[in-house]
Design an enzyme around this catalytic site. Structure first.
Site, PDB file in Angstrom:
ATOM      1  N   GLU A 190       0.709  -1.196   0.014  1.00 51.37           N
ATOM      2  CA  GLU A 190      -0.109   0.107  -0.092  1.00 51.37           C
ATOM      3  C   GLU A 190       0.793   1.193  -0.148  1.00 51.37           C
ATOM      4  O   GLU A 190       1.944   1.270   0.607  1.00 51.37           O
ATOM      5  CB  GLU A 190      -0.964   0.055   1.248  1.00 51.37           C
ATOM      6  N   LYS A 207      -9.513   2.737  -2.070  1.00 51.56           N
ATOM      7  CA  LYS A 207      -9.934   2.232  -1.031  1.00 51.56           C
ATOM      8  C   LYS A 207     -11.211   2.669  -0.486  1.00 51.56           C
ATOM      9  O   LYS A 207     -11.301   3.821  -0.326  1.00 51.56           O
ATOM     10  CB  LYS A 207      -8.667   2.436  -0.067  1.00 51.56           C
ATOM     11  N   CYS A 249      -5.544  -2.939   2.690  1.00 50.42           N
ATOM     12  CA  CYS A 249      -5.184  -2.917   3.929  1.00 50.42           C
ATOM     13  C   CYS A 249      -6.484  -2.908   4.840  1.00 50.42           C
ATOM     14  O   CYS A 249      -6.973  -4.031   4.961  1.00 50.42           O
ATOM     15  CB  CYS A 249      -4.300  -1.621   4.343  1.00 50.42           C
TER      16      CYS A 249
END
Length: 261
Positions: free
Chosen positions: A47, A113, A147
């Site tokens: 990430e 995200k 994540c």
């Protein structure tokens, strides 16, 4: 892989990152990719691989997102492999933690995200995405996430019969047990290969990252894990996925729902 078995060879790059320095990080990853001595189908990066997990996106020049995307396309073309990883990306005055999946021919897919990390204030600095991404590549359906998304099983749920979950992450040491446990759980409940690529080292604001880049098979078996700077190569098999789902058709009994963002 046998001749009648579709497979993928995937390189997972676990490394330290230069803080808020895209030029240095691109140069470093160029060197890392050059070290891969065998042909691979996908290379996965962590990430925010050009900056570390910064909550100061304005410290990065606006053009760095485009420069990183261009670099990823160049690497994918040069090494005839797909490249996956997330970066700080500015668009229309908004900042995104944006993952790109670049095919060798330059075809580009993007995922913003969904679950911004509120504990660090990511929801204030970055605009969250609302659409999940599924990529068809070499006979596999792949769902790449980022994540914190790992903590949300509904968002990760296998409603499209995909084969691989990939998480690009900066996951810190105090919660690494959750990382290990949830990667295994996502593999088992979705009957997929589950891959997590983390970084190592300590960032400029004092967070330590222990790695644990890993790959779990569709039954939750640990195939590879690393706690040091290195490049892991994992091989996955479509026959294993299809055979398991035929023998144990658990996905047919999954709850029916629609993801609405």
């Amino acid at each position: 892989m046998t001749q009648n078995n579709i497979g993928l060879k995937i390189a997972l790059i676990q490394t330290e990152l230069f803080w808020e320095d895209p030029i240095a990080n691109r140069a470093m990853f160029t060197s890392k990719i050059e070290q891969i001595r065998e042909a691979v189908d996908i290379i996965v990066l962590p990430e925010m691989f050009t900056s570390g997990f910064t909550m100061s996106p304005d410290n990065l020049k606006e053009e760095e997102g485009i420069l990183t995307l261009t670099w990823m396309k160049q690497m994918a073309s040069k090494y005839n492999t797909a490249i996956v990883g997330s970066t700080v990306f500015k668009e229309d005055s908004f900042n995104y933690n944006r993952l790109f999946f670049i095919k060798p021919n330059g075809e580009t897919f993007a995922y913003d995200k969904k679950h911004t990390f509120t504990l660090a204030g990511e929801h204030v600095k970055f605009t969250a995405g609302s659409l999940r991404l599924i990529v068809d590549y070499k006979g596999f359906k792949i769902c790449p996430l980022i994540c914190y998304d790992l903590r949300f099983p509904v968002w990760s749920r296998n409603t499209e019969n995909f084969d691989i979950l990939i998480y690009a992450a900066n996951w810190p040491a105090p919660r690494i047990n959750a990382w290990d446990t949830l990667l295994k759980a996502r593999a088992i409940e979705n009957m997929v290969y589950c891959i997590g690529v983390n970084r190592i080292g300590t960032d400029k604001i004092g967070h330590n990252y222990p790695g644990h880049t890993s790959c779990y098979n569709p039954q939750g078996g640990l195939m590879e894990i690393s706690k040091k700077e290195e490049i892991l190569i994992v091989e996955i098999s479509k026959n294993e996925i299809d055979g398991l789902r035929t023998k144990l058709p658990f996905l047919e009994d999954r709850d029916q729902f629609n993801l609405i963002g």
